[in-house]
Design an enzyme around this catalytic site. Structure first.
Site, mmCIF file in Angstrom:
data_model
loop_
_atom_site.group_PDB
_atom_site.id
_atom_site.type_symbol
_atom_site.label_atom_id
_atom_site.label_comp_id
_atom_site.label_asym_id
_atom_site.label_seq_id
_atom_site.Cartn_x
_atom_site.Cartn_y
_atom_site.Cartn_z
ATOM 1 N N HIS A 99 0.810 -1.223 0.000
ATOM 2 C CA HIS A 99 0.000 0.000 0.000
ATOM 3 C C HIS A 99 0.844 1.274 0.000
ATOM 4 O O HIS A 99 0.526 2.206 0.753
ATOM 5 C CB HIS A 99 -0.923 0.022 1.227
ATOM 6 C CG HIS A 99 -1.810 -1.167 1.351
ATOM 7 N ND1 HIS A 99 -2.342 -1.607 2.548
ATOM 8 C CD2 HIS A 99 -2.287 -2.018 0.409
ATOM 9 C CE1 HIS A 99 -3.088 -2.668 2.352
ATOM 10 N NE2 HIS A 99 -3.068 -2.954 1.061
HETATM 11 C C1 LIG Z 1 0.178 -7.038 -4.848
HETATM 12 C C2 LIG Z 1 -0.759 -5.944 -4.412
HETATM 13 C C3 LIG Z 1 -1.802 -6.260 -3.524
HETATM 14 C C4 LIG Z 1 -2.672 -5.247 -3.117
HETATM 15 N N1 LIG Z 1 -3.780 -5.579 -2.402
HETATM 16 C C5 LIG Z 1 -4.714 -4.636 -2.145
HETATM 17 C C6 LIG Z 1 -5.961 -4.993 -1.582
HETATM 18 O O1 LIG Z 1 -6.273 -6.163 -1.364
HETATM 19 N N2 LIG Z 1 -6.846 -3.993 -1.304
HETATM 20 C C7 LIG Z 1 -6.533 -2.693 -1.526
HETATM 21 O O2 LIG Z 1 -7.352 -1.833 -1.168
HETATM 22 N N3 LIG Z 1 -5.375 -2.335 -2.103
HETATM 23 C C8 LIG Z 1 -4.476 -3.270 -2.464
HETATM 24 N N4 LIG Z 1 -3.343 -2.926 -3.119
HETATM 25 C C9 LIG Z 1 -3.098 -1.502 -3.394
HETATM 26 C C10 LIG Z 1 -3.929 -0.940 -4.541
HETATM 27 O O3 LIG Z 1 -4.064 -1.884 -5.564
HETATM 28 C C11 LIG Z 1 -3.239 0.328 -5.070
HETATM 29 O O4 LIG Z 1 -3.053 1.231 -3.998
HETATM 30 C C12 LIG Z 1 -4.038 1.023 -6.143
HETATM 31 O O5 LIG Z 1 -4.381 0.142 -7.179
HETATM 32 C C13 LIG Z 1 -3.217 2.186 -6.678
HETATM 33 O O6 LIG Z 1 -3.934 2.829 -7.693
HETATM 34 P P1 LIG Z 1 -3.246 3.980 -8.528
HETATM 35 O O7 LIG Z 1 -4.245 4.464 -9.494
HETATM 36 O O8 LIG Z 1 -2.637 4.961 -7.587
HETATM 37 O O9 LIG Z 1 -2.002 3.298 -9.275
HETATM 38 P P2 LIG Z 1 -1.956 2.004 -10.211
HETATM 39 O O10 LIG Z 1 -3.227 1.254 -10.154
HETATM 40 O O11 LIG Z 1 -0.707 1.292 -9.840
HETATM 41 O O12 LIG Z 1 -1.850 2.599 -11.679
HETATM 42 C C14 LIG Z 1 -0.734 3.274 -12.193
HETATM 43 C C15 LIG Z 1 -0.690 3.006 -13.698
HETATM 44 O O13 LIG Z 1 0.179 3.955 -14.303
HETATM 45 C C16 LIG Z 1 1.005 3.289 -15.231
HETATM 46 N N5 LIG Z 1 2.243 4.078 -15.357
HETATM 47 C C17 LIG Z 1 3.113 4.370 -14.361
HETATM 48 N N6 LIG Z 1 4.120 5.124 -14.841
HETATM 49 C C18 LIG Z 1 3.880 5.316 -16.162
HETATM 50 C C19 LIG Z 1 4.581 6.011 -17.197
HETATM 51 N N7 LIG Z 1 5.725 6.689 -16.987
HETATM 52 N N8 LIG Z 1 4.043 5.988 -18.451
HETATM 53 C C20 LIG Z 1 2.869 5.337 -18.686
HETATM 54 N N9 LIG Z 1 2.192 4.652 -17.748
HETATM 55 C C21 LIG Z 1 2.682 4.660 -16.490
HETATM 56 C C22 LIG Z 1 1.216 1.922 -14.621
HETATM 57 O O14 LIG Z 1 1.621 0.960 -15.585
HETATM 58 C C23 LIG Z 1 -0.142 1.625 -14.026
HETATM 59 O O15 LIG Z 1 -1.007 0.975 -14.933
HETATM 60 C C24 LIG Z 1 -2.463 -3.893 -3.557
HETATM 61 C C25 LIG Z 1 -1.426 -3.604 -4.450
HETATM 62 C C26 LIG Z 1 -0.589 -4.611 -4.891
HETATM 63 C C27 LIG Z 1 0.486 -4.260 -5.883
#
Ligand SMILES: Cc1cc2nc3c(=O)[nH]c(=O)nc-3n(C[C@H](O)[C@H](O)[C@H](O)COP(=O)(O)OP(=O)(O)OC[C@H]3O[C@@H](n4cnc5c(N)ncnc54)[C@H](O)[C@@H]3O)c2cc1C
Length: 513
Positions: A453
């Site tokens: 997280h």
């Molecule tokens: C293994 C794991 C288990 C988890 N379990 C849980 C759970 O059970 N419950 C829960 O609430 N949370 C959980 N989380 C946390 C939750 O999934 C994340 O906090 C959340 O998905 C983050 O969302 P976000 O939009 O911030 O980033 P992300 O969903 O990570 O999206 C970022 C996106 O941007 C893209 N990107 C990044 N840099 C670039 C770039 N320079 N150019 C183009 N594209 C780029 C990436 O490829 C990605 O697709 C877990 C996370 C992981 C990894």
């Protein structure tokens, strides 16, 4: 041709922002995503979530060596591709409690970030298996399953009853504003399969003529003139290109966003100089305030009953507790104990748990919900291939170490209780029945794994020194917003995905500000 809006990243937040902003058909939106579309059938299976890390749709980061964890470094998975980290996460859906969001209100001075103000955003995002009511949505894109006794493991049902017998209140679910108590985890699962945020927000609207999604496009740098963002530099295959837009929204996540800003010359001048990047805009807090939940993996038991395979995602119930006492029903959570239907052991402890096999053992995970340790991340060079240096600075504070010991004590309390007697053959780990503070700290340092997280690297705050304002504008550059886990100033007590979703829904509902 340029777009009105460029969204960087089609993860959890980016998928939502893309959907909501293109509902206005006069706005042209382009989404750039580094990863490819994921077709791996294993990704769909909830029980396989811990085993799909390291595949092509995982950025597969690793932290720097952690002093607080006896020098070990931890694997940090991050999703890559439409859906982002919802491609690989553990599917637990927990909004966080009122006390969590009150800290956001204090940090931002903006009541919009209270639990009650975010309630419409939580509800708009979900279809709750228990039906719509005053706090649950009934027609949103994301399915939220509250498992009944037919789906929960019999071990977990006994675990919940064991807490009740110890005086912990039974609560209906984790999503009603208070989290203290025992209940099964709510999950973003439908018909036995993982549902990603892209499945339900982005993919269904890809036919909109005002929306373009480009996968396999890595954004290298932001381009700006006279303090205004005008587009991005990208690579597509081997080709370098420029894509222009009136507005850019960063949804690259709490690791991707600060790295992109630093590569663009936005950050702490000392960090940028060390990485060979010219400073374009001083923003010293970019990449700071990095924090994460740790879990102890774990307090391991051998079972005298066969442990049936999980019909869900293995870690079926997290119980949130207050340090003030087991019977507390409201206010902040301090520690968490979770029941895993199988062995779950850190890399460092693996050699001490070789006899623990699936079907014959189970684990109680334990952790700190509101850690006060803060770390940072930075680029190591100017190029996309220069790996980041990620230092979450785990267990730096006495608060975190003390709460972790308390969490371990509570795991052993319920693990050794009468309510779990029919399962418990013996406690495998920790191997010593009574532990001094030093022994407990040493065990915790080796047991710790990330709960996945990481948040906070572009925190929103009323303070001008913080990178992002309470309305999610990046300070110092016009035309740039940040909408994802990086803006979270202080982590919510439970898994953060639901909070990220609410941030994206709330932002989209008020865009343009
Ligand atoms: C293994 C794991 C288990 C988890 N379990 C849980 C759970 O059970 N419950 C829960 O609430 N949370 C959980 N989380 C946390 C939750 O999934 C994340 O906090 C959340 O998905 C983050 O969302 P976000 O939009 O911030 O980033 P992300 O969903 O990570 O999206 C970022 C996106 O941007 C893209 N990107 C990044 N840099 C670039 C770039 N320079 N150019 C183009 N594209 C780029 C990436 O490829 C990605 O697709 C877990 C996370 C992981 C990894």
């Amino acid at each position: 041709m340029g777009s009105d809006v460029l969204i960087i990243g089609s993860g959890s937040a980016g998928s939502i922002v893309a959907n909501r902003l293109t509902a206005d058909r006069s706005r042209r939106v382009t989404v750039l995503e580094a990863g490819a579309r994921v077709t791996d059938p294993d990704m769909r299976r909830p029980d396989l979530w811990p085993f799909i890390h390291g595949r092509s749709y995982d950025w597969a980061y690793r932290t720097a060596s952690q002093a607080g964890l006896a020098g070990s470094s931890l694997e940090w998975a991050r999703g890559k591709g439409p859906g982002g980290s919802s491609l690989i996460h553990a599917m637990a859906h927990m909004r966080g409690c009122r006390a969590d969001f009150q800290r956001w209100v204090e940090e931002t001075g903006d009541a919009r970030w209270s639990w009650d103000s975010l309630l419409p955003s939580f509800m708009r995002s979900e279809t709750f298996s228990g039906g719509a009511d005053a706090v649950h949505g009934g027609s949103g894109p994301l399915p939220v399953l509250l498992p009944g006794p037919d789906l929960s493991s019999p071990l977990v049902l006994d675990y919940l009853a064991a807490w009740e017998a110890l005086g912990v209140p039974r609560i209906p679910d984790h999503n009603q504003g208070e989290m203290l108590g025992a209940t099964p985890n709510s999950l973003t699962i439908r018909n036995g399969e993982r549902v990603t945020v892209s499945d339900v927000y982005l993919d269904p609207v890809l036919e909109r003529s005002n929306l373009s999604l480009h996968t396999g496009v890595v954004v290298h740098r932001l381009l700006f003139d006279h303090g205004r963002v005008r587009g991005v530099a990208v690579t597509i295959g081997d080709q370098h290109e420029v894509m222009e837009a009136d507005e850019v929204i960063l949804c690259g996540g709490s690791i991707g966003d600060p790295l992109l800003l630093m590569r663009s010359g936005v950050g702490d001048p000392r960090v940028l100089h060390a990485a060979g990047v010219e400073t374009m805009l001083e923003s010293p807090e970019v990449g700071t305030n990095l924090h994460d939940h740790l879990l102890g993996a774990g307090n391991l038991y051998s079972s005298q009953l066969p442990v049936p395979a999980s019909q869900l995602q293995l870690s079926e119930s997290m119980t949130y507790l207050s340090h003030r006492g087991l019977g507390e029903t409201s206010g902040a959570a301090d520690i968490v104990v979770g029941c895993v239907v199988g062995p779950s052991v850190s890399e460092a402890l693996a050699s001490e748990a070789t006899q623990a096999r699936p079907g014959e053992s189970y684990t109680l995970l334990f952790g700190v919900t509101n850690p006060t340790s803060r770390g940072s991340l930075r680029i190591s060079g100017p190029n996309i291939d220069d790996g980041p240096v990620i230092d979450p600075n785990y267990l730096d504070t006495a608060h975190d170490r003390q709460m972790f010991r308390l969490a371990l004590e509570h795991a052993r309390l319920v693990g050794g209780s009468k309510g779990l007697a029919r399962w418990r053959r013996s406690e495998i780990l920790p191997s010593s029945p009574a532990m001094t503070v030093a022994q407990a700290d040493s065990f915790i340092a080796r047991a710790a794994i990330t709960h996945h997280h990481p948040v906070g690297t572009l925190r929103m705050s009323r303070l001008e020194s913080a990178p992002v304002s309470p309305d999610l504008k990046f300070r110092g550059l016009e035309g740039l917003h940040v909408v994802d886990a990086s803006v979270i100033p202080a982590i919510t007590s439970g898994p953060v995905h639901a909070a990220v979703i609410a941030i994206a829904e709330s932002f989209s509902a008020s865009y343009p500000a």
